[in-house]
Design an enzyme around this catalytic site. Structure first.
Site, PDB file in Angstrom:
ATOM      1  N   ASP A  98      41.086  37.381  90.431  1.00 13.81           N
ATOM      2  CA  ASP A  98      41.552  36.269  92.011  1.00 13.81           C
ATOM      3  C   ASP A  98      40.510  36.163  93.063  1.00 13.81           C
ATOM      4  O   ASP A  98      41.104  37.511  93.488  1.00 13.81           O
ATOM      5  CB  ASP A  98      43.432  36.282  91.038  1.00 13.81           C
ATOM      6  CG  ASP A  98      43.933  36.031  89.934  1.00 13.81           C
ATOM      7  OD1 ASP A  98      43.322  35.389  89.289  1.00 13.81           O
ATOM      8  OD2 ASP A  98      45.311  35.938  89.817  1.00 13.81           O
ATOM      9  N   LYS A 147      44.569  28.404  90.841  1.00 13.32           N
ATOM     10  CA  LYS A 147      46.195  28.950  90.797  1.00 13.32           C
ATOM     11  C   LYS A 147      46.613  28.786  92.446  1.00 13.32           C
ATOM     12  O   LYS A 147      46.138  28.370  93.441  1.00 13.32           O
ATOM     13  CB  LYS A 147      45.486  30.702  91.163  1.00 13.32           C
ATOM     14  CG  LYS A 147      46.448  31.660  90.977  1.00 13.32           C
ATOM     15  CD  LYS A 147      46.288  32.991  90.944  1.00 13.32           C
ATOM     16  CE  LYS A 147      47.529  34.271  91.738  1.00 13.32           C
ATOM     17  NZ  LYS A 147      47.547  35.317  91.719  1.00 13.32           N
ATOM     18  N   LYS A 207      46.790  28.170  86.966  1.00 10.05           N
ATOM     19  CA  LYS A 207      48.208  29.144  86.998  1.00 10.05           C
ATOM     20  C   LYS A 207      48.677  28.960  88.040  1.00 10.05           C
ATOM     21  O   LYS A 207      48.511  28.595  89.278  1.00 10.05           O
ATOM     22  CB  LYS A 207      47.260  30.364  87.336  1.00 10.05           C
ATOM     23  CG  LYS A 207      48.264  31.978  87.484  1.00 10.05           C
ATOM     24  CD  LYS A 207      47.502  33.330  87.833  1.00 10.05           C
ATOM     25  CE  LYS A 207      48.282  34.530  87.919  1.00 10.05           C
ATOM     26  NZ  LYS A 207      47.680  35.795  88.473  1.00 10.05           N
TER      27      LYS A 207
END
Length: 199
Positions: free
Chosen positions: A92, A154, A183
Site C-alpha cells: 500500500d 485506496k 479499498k
C-alpha cells in the site's frame, strides 16, 4: 452477504507506532481465526507477521512512503523491494500529495509506476488520501493510478484526519471501472458501514 464473506474482504490493520510484538502477534492470530484477507503492518513487523501466519491463507500487506507520501520515488522503490524480500505480499503506497496538488502529474505517475514495477507481480494499492483532495484531484489521482497499472486505489491512510466515505468510494470506482479495485480505509467500524462501502 454473510459475515464470512465480509471477513474475506478485510485487511486487519495495525500501523500504530506503539504496536508491540505481542500486539502484532494478536493481530495475526485474529486474522487467522476470523478469516480476514490480510494483515496490514509496518515494514519492521513483516517478518514477525510472516512467522505467526506461516501455513495460513492470510496475506501480508505493508505500507510504503507512509503516511505522508513525501519520500522520493527511489526510497519508495527500495522500501517496496525490501518489504517483499521480508515476506510482504501486498504493498500500500501513499502518493506524493504535494506533487499532485502542484499539478506535477508526470512525477506522480512515475512514482506509482516505479513502485508497481518494483513490487511486480505483487498487488499494489495506491493511497490517494481523499480527505486532503478536492473532487478533481481525486479523479486525477485515480486516473494516474489506472494508467500506472496499479491494482487498487485506496481512500486514506487513517493518519490525516479523514476516513472512507461512500461518495468517495463511488467516485473512485466510477473512475477506475473494472480495471482496478477500491479499498475503503478508515472510520469503518460496523458491519453496516462495511456493507455500505461494498454496495
Amino acid at each position: 452477504m454473510d459475515e464470512k464473506n465480509i471477513a474475506s474482504m478485510i485487511d486487519h490493520t495495525l500501523l500504530s507506532s506503539t504496536a508491540s510484538e505481542q500486539d502484532i502477534s494478536v493481530l495475526c492470530k485474529e486474522a487467522i481465526d476470523f478469516g480476514f484477507k490480510s494483515v496490514c503492518v509496518n515494514p519492521s513487523n513483516i517478518k514477525l507477521a510472516k512467522s505467526v501466519l506461516n501455513g495460513s491463507q492470510v496475506d501480508i500487506c505493508t505500507v510504503i512512503g507512509f503516511p505522508l507520501g513525501a519520500t522520493t520515488t527511489k526510497m519508495k522503490v527500495f522500501e517496496a523491494k525490501d518489504a517483499i524480500d521480508c515476506g510482504a505480499t501486498e504493498i500500500d503506497m501513499v502518493i506524493n500529495i504535494g506533487k499532485l496538488k502542484s499539478k506535477d502529474y508526470d512525477y506522480v505517475l512515475n512514482d506509482i509506476k516505479e513502485v508497481v514495477a518494483a513490487a511486480s507481480p505483487h498487488i499494489v494499492k495506491v493511497i490517494i488520501e481523499t480527505s486532503l483532495l478536492n473532487q478533481d484531484e481525486k479523479i486525477i489521482a485515480c486516473t494516474l493510478s489506472k494508467i500506472a497499472k496499479a491494482h487498487f486505489v485506496k481512500t486514506s491512510t487513517g493518519f490525516s484526519g479523514g476516513g472512507a466515505h461512500v461518495k468517495d468510494v463511488e467516485l473512485m470506482k466510477r473512475v477506475v471501472g473494472e480495471e482496478l479495485e477500491v479499498k475503503a480505509s478508515g472510520g469503518i467500524k460496523t458491519a453496516e458501514d462495511a456493507l455500505k462501502m461494498i454496495r
